[in-house]
Structure formats: structure tokens, C-alpha cells
Scaffold this motif. Sequence first.
Motif, PDB file in Angstrom:
ATOM      1  N   VAL A   1       0.786  -1.082  -0.267  1.00 60.60           N
ATOM      2  CA  VAL A   1       0.541   0.005   0.145  1.00 60.60           C
ATOM      3  C   VAL A   1       1.051   1.222   0.036  1.00 60.60           C
ATOM      4  N   LEU A   2       2.207   0.885   0.687  1.00 57.94           N
ATOM      5  CA  LEU A   2       3.454   2.414   1.085  1.00 57.94           C
ATOM      6  C   LEU A   2       3.516   2.477  -0.719  1.00 57.94           C
ATOM      7  N   GLU A   3       4.193   1.503  -1.213  1.00 58.77           N
ATOM      8  CA  GLU A   3       4.482   1.906  -2.336  1.00 58.77           C
ATOM      9  C   GLU A   3       3.531   1.912  -3.354  1.00 58.77           C
ATOM     10  N   ALA A   4       2.174   2.008  -3.211  1.00 53.41           N
ATOM     11  CA  ALA A   4       1.473   2.237  -4.553  1.00 53.41           C
ATOM     12  C   ALA A   4       1.530   3.665  -4.122  1.00 53.41           C
ATOM     13  N   MET A   5       1.027   4.069  -2.810  1.00 55.64           N
ATOM     14  CA  MET A   5       0.559   5.413  -2.638  1.00 55.64           C
ATOM     15  C   MET A   5       1.892   6.017  -3.045  1.00 55.64           C
TER      16      MET A   5
ATOM     17  N   GLY B   1     -11.802   9.166   0.282  1.00 53.30           N
ATOM     18  CA  GLY B   1     -12.273  10.095  -0.284  1.00 53.30           C
ATOM     19  C   GLY B   1     -10.808  10.662  -0.675  1.00 53.30           C
ATOM     20  N   GLU B   2      -9.676  10.985  -0.001  1.00 52.65           N
ATOM     21  CA  GLU B   2      -8.932  11.722  -0.266  1.00 52.65           C
ATOM     22  C   GLU B   2      -7.877  11.016  -0.920  1.00 52.65           C
ATOM     23  N   MET B   3      -7.316   9.788  -0.376  1.00 49.95           N
ATOM     24  CA  MET B   3      -6.344   8.750  -0.942  1.00 49.95           C
ATOM     25  C   MET B   3      -7.011   7.764  -1.994  1.00 49.95           C
ATOM     26  N   GLY B   4      -7.755   7.615  -1.845  1.00 46.08           N
ATOM     27  CA  GLY B   4      -9.139   6.245  -2.532  1.00 46.08           C
ATOM     28  C   GLY B   4     -10.022   5.572  -1.867  1.00 46.08           C
ATOM     29  N   ARG B   5     -10.614   4.537  -1.912  1.00 47.63           N
ATOM     30  CA  ARG B   5     -11.870   4.161  -0.950  1.00 47.63           C
ATOM     31  C   ARG B   5     -11.540   3.280   0.154  1.00 47.63           C
TER      32      ARG B   5
ATOM     33  N   ASP C   1     -15.367   6.979 -13.440  1.00 44.53           N
ATOM     34  CA  ASP C   1     -16.208   7.988 -14.396  1.00 44.53           C
ATOM     35  C   ASP C   1     -15.184   9.344 -13.908  1.00 44.53           C
ATOM     36  N   ASN C   2     -14.071   9.238 -13.216  1.00 46.58           N
ATOM     37  CA  ASN C   2     -13.722  10.798 -12.579  1.00 46.58           C
ATOM     38  C   ASN C   2     -12.157  10.408 -12.966  1.00 46.58           C
ATOM     39  N   ARG C   3     -11.688  10.570 -13.837  1.00 45.48           N
ATOM     40  CA  ARG C   3     -10.351  11.498 -14.095  1.00 45.48           C
ATOM     41  C   ARG C   3      -9.678  12.169 -13.481  1.00 45.48           C
ATOM     42  N   GLY C   4     -10.714  13.018 -12.725  1.00 52.69           N
ATOM     43  CA  GLY C   4     -10.065  14.514 -12.721  1.00 52.69           C
ATOM     44  C   GLY C   4      -9.208  13.856 -10.855  1.00 52.69           C
ATOM     45  N   LEU C   5     -10.484  13.446  -9.850  1.00 53.09           N
ATOM     46  CA  LEU C   5     -10.683  12.955  -9.012  1.00 53.09           C
ATOM     47  C   LEU C   5      -9.098  11.476  -8.910  1.00 53.09           C
ATOM     48  N   GLN C   6      -9.181  10.528  -9.686  1.00 58.56           N
ATOM     49  CA  GLN C   6      -7.940  10.312 -10.141  1.00 58.56           C
ATOM     50  C   GLN C   6      -6.805  10.871  -9.758  1.00 58.56           C
ATOM     51  N   THR C   7      -6.550  11.400 -10.414  1.00 63.98           N
ATOM     52  CA  THR C   7      -5.052  12.176 -10.790  1.00 63.98           C
ATOM     53  C   THR C   7      -5.055  13.712  -9.147  1.00 63.98           C
ATOM     54  N   LYS C   8      -5.769  13.863  -8.712  1.00 64.61           N
ATOM     55  CA  LYS C   8      -5.996  14.335  -7.494  1.00 64.61           C
ATOM     56  C   LYS C   8      -5.500  12.781  -6.005  1.00 64.61           C
ATOM     57  N   MET C   9      -6.163  11.971  -6.573  1.00 62.99           N
ATOM     58  CA  MET C   9      -5.878  10.964  -5.041  1.00 62.99           C
ATOM     59  C   MET C   9      -4.260  10.776  -5.031  1.00 62.99           C
ATOM     60  N   ALA C  10      -3.967  10.484  -6.582  1.00 64.59           N
ATOM     61  CA  ALA C  10      -2.797   9.970  -6.670  1.00 64.59           C
ATOM     62  C   ALA C  10      -1.624  11.021  -6.678  1.00 64.59           C
TER      63      ALA C  10
END
Length: 228
Positions: free
Chosen positions: A142-146, A167-171, A190-199
Motif C-alpha cells: 500500500v505504501l509503495e502504491a501511494m 475519498g482523498e487517498m482512495g476508497r 468515471d472521474n479521471r480528475g479525482l484519480q489524478t488528485k488522489m494520486a
Amino acid sequence: MIVLADDFRQKLVAWNFDSQIFQETTVLDESLIEGFSTETINEKFLEKKTKLLFLARLESNKGVFEILEAYLQLNNKYPDLTLSFGGTGSASEEMQRKISEIGNPNIKLLGFVQGDLKKRILQESHIFLFPSTHDEGLPNSVLEAMGAGMPVFTTWNAGIKDFFQDGEMGRVLENASSSHLAEKLKKLLDNRGLQTKMAINNHQYAKEHFVASKVVTRLEKIYRQVVV
């Protein structure tokens, strides 16, 4: 005593452990995210494809079969979605059999990965799946993925619950069923922008809290405090 989760600290207290208890984390190998930045993560999420990744031991209680089933529930709507499993374990043979039967070239079983290959897989993947019901401590995966800039889908497990922000780091998954995972995944797909923000949020948080140099500094402080 140094523990990886507040759950473990509370257990020691309940057992009347009367010495100092410190809470720390496992570590993120900095070489795995060398060269990663906000810019490279942004570029990754401009791609059309979305690459899902599981990278840990292949065990049934890590949710690998639920991940596979969730992917199949989503694949028709998201034909550009890919799924990779990295790792080995007691579920390896059954996973290989199921994947062969499905015959979808977008599902890959990578086996054990390390070094440059592991770094490349982390760098290229978009969303990390970890619906584990195993009694975890604080999973390095999990730490590596983050650190690599991925939103994480995880169960509320041991040390994860001490820092993970739903909601901020994933679900956070209330259960590890394939239907629940698919439902949660669909909303993020369905929300690429949120994916990028979380990443980007995860990458920055991991660099600040989990890289080996940061953890070593905190451990040295603990050791000095105990010795003095």
C-alpha cells in the motif's frame, strides 16, 4: 515496544503492558519512486487506458479472486481497463487457471516482480487494489502504491486505518465482495480528475511519511529517548 498500528497498542495496554509503546510505520524504498513527481503522475493520468494493479502475495484472503470478479463486472463498460497481478502465493495456480479460462489478454499474472521491473509496473499503473481480509500490520504494498502515485482501494485494516483518508487517498471498502469493489471502482473510473488528485496526494503523503530516510529519523529519535 514499537508497533505498526494503534490497534496493537491498545491490545498491549489491555494486557497491562507497562512500558513505553511507540507507533511507527513500515518503510517505502526510495529507489522505487526515484524520478516520480507531480508532473510524471499527471502525464500518466492523461493516458486513455486505466491499469489496475494488485501487488502482494497471491492469497485468497488478500482478495485476489474478488478483484478478478470485480474486473469482469466492469470490463464490458470499460474496454480499455487492464488488470495485473504481481506476486506469488498459495492462490497462484488457481489464479492462473481462472485467467487462462477467461482468456482476456488485458488480464495478466506477472509472477514475482522486483527491481526495475517492479518500479516500471508501479510507475505505469493507475489504481491499486487491496481488498484484504488478512490480519495485516501495515502493508508495504500500500505504501509503495501511494508513493508511486496511485489511488488505493483498501479494507479498513490494522495500521491502514491510522492514516488513510477515505475519498482523498482512495476508497475504503466496507466489505471485500466483488460487487462492492466494482461499485466503488466504477465511481472513480468515471472521474479521471479525482484519480489524478488522489494520486498526487498519495505520492506527496508517502514521500513525507513513509520513505526510509523519514522513518529512520523517527526511529533514531525513539531510540535516543529510550536510551536516555
